[in-house]
Design an enzyme around this catalytic site. Structure first.
Site, PDB file in Angstrom:
ATOM      1  CD  GLU A   1      -2.579   0.952   2.761  1.00 44.13           C
ATOM      2  OE1 GLU A   1      -3.576   1.998   2.829  1.00 44.13           O
ATOM      3  OE2 GLU A   1      -2.209   0.096   3.714  1.00 44.13           O
TER       4      GLU A   1
ATOM      5  CE  LYS B   1      -7.481   1.902   3.064  1.00 44.01           C
ATOM      6  NZ  LYS B   1      -6.265   2.292   3.726  1.00 44.01           N
TER       7      LYS B   1
ATOM      8  CB  CYS C   1      -5.314  -1.229   4.543  1.00 46.00           C
ATOM      9  SG  CYS C   1      -4.453  -1.422   6.275  1.00 46.00           S
TER      10      CYS C   1
END
Length: 350
Positions: free
Chosen positions: A69, A156, A190
């Site tokens: 990430e 995201k 994540c």
């Protein structure tokens, strides 16, 4: 696990590759996850480092390489950007300006360079970046094929906690799963991996190689990755950075809020934990908490079918007449213009 010897190159490898072989009786894909730190506030140097790592992975025969990430642009661990409720400091605003300058445009020259890397080394590349769209930043993953073509991106959809003060929210239009000769590849970043409906959307698109770039090095993260592999009947590749305090700028330029006084330059601020897990829940490689590493495994694609025989979450083990999901996968924008001429260039001075 065995250490794979370095291929003959002019320079010594950055670090040894950690390897776990697969079952040769079925078609396999050689996959590598990169566990390494960004060079913070220095995107050109970070891209140089990415190319060195990519070259090493290709030298070991990797067909797919997954980075952590925010590898390009950086994960601003420990920073609060001077934000308290009702106030933002001048120093925090300047910190955001520097962070914004380290992000990349998509498309843009850095994307072109990443595409060229993928083509040069003949690998599929999954890269975590900080994407700049005007003055809003997104935590994104970019996908490239082995011919050097940019395939698309995932933004995201839900930044976590204070990430929401610096990153925008992705919408349903960037939840892709790409059909490639080495399998159907997608990614979630994540903690959005903990969102059951997002995972269901990806399962419904047939994901087979589930990439999970992360910033979470806690032991409990391994449980989430194992669960996703078993739930989805897919390979899970989770790549995290391994960072020490010295990988970030020194204070007062960059401060780890609340912990700076306890840290030395060699203090570990992100311990990695990168891992590759099979559809049966078997750990194929990792988790690695020892330092920067290339972590590889051969993915036996026959494992997907064997796992789906037991449990196909959007197939024979679903009950769509009872439970179903609607995904709004159209782009969302703040403003829609009915005329294509409604641009800033079209406005006239009064």
């Amino acid at each position: 696990m065995a250490l794979v010897p370095s291929p003959p190159v002019n320079e010594s490898p950055i670090f040894a590759e950690v390897d776990m072989g697969g079952d040769s009786s079925s078609p396999t894909v050689r996959a590598t996850i990169v566990q390494a730190s960004t060079i913070f506030y220095d995107t050109p140097a970070t891209l140089d480092k990415a190319e060195r790592l990519l070259a090493e992975a290709a030298g070991y025969g990797s067909q797919l390489v997954v980075f952590p990430e925010a590898f390009v642009g950086g994960y601003p661990r420990g920073s609060n950007f001077g934000v308290t409720i009702g106030n933002r400091t001048a120093k925090g605003k300047e910190e955001f300006r520097k962070y914004h300058a380290s992000a990349i445009d998509v498309p843009g020259p850095e994307v072109d360079r990443l595409a060229a890397m993928a083509g040069k080394y003949k690998v599929y590349l999954v890269m975590g970046v900080i994407e700049r769209d005007g003055y809003t930043l997104y935590c994104s993953v970019l996908f490239f094929d082995s011919q050097g073509r940019y395939l698309g991106k995932h933004r995201k959809v839900m930044p976590t906690a204070l990430e929401r003060i610096i990153w925008g929210f992705g919408d349903g239009s960037t939840i892709p799963v790409f059909k490639t000769p080495i399998g159907k590849i997608g990614a979630a970043i994540c903690w959005e991996n903990r969102m059951p409906l997002l995972r269901t959307a990806m399962y419904a698109k047939g994901i087979e190689i589930y990439c999970a770039p992360t910033a979470d090095a806690r032991d409990v993260w391994q449980a989430s990755m194992t669960h996703i592999a078993v739930e989805g009947g897919c390979f899970v590749l989770s790549a995290n950075q391994f960072c020490r305090r010295k990988d970030y700028p020194p204070p007062p330029e960059y401060v780890f809020s609340g912990t700076e006084d306890e840290l030395t330059p060699d203090s570990v601020v992100c311990a990695g934990g990168s891992v590759i897990i099979s559809p049966s829940g078997t750990v194929l490689a990792g988790p690695n908490y020892d330092g920067e590493a290339l972590i590889s495994a051969d993915l036996d694609l026959g494992e997907i079918t064997r796992a789906k025989f037991d449990f196909d979450v959007v197939g024979h083990y679903s009950r769509s007449e009872v439970l179903s999901l609607v995904v709004r996968d159209h782009p969302t924008t703040a403003a829609t213009f009915t005329s294509s001429s409604s641009t800033t260039e079209g406005f006239q001075k009064s």
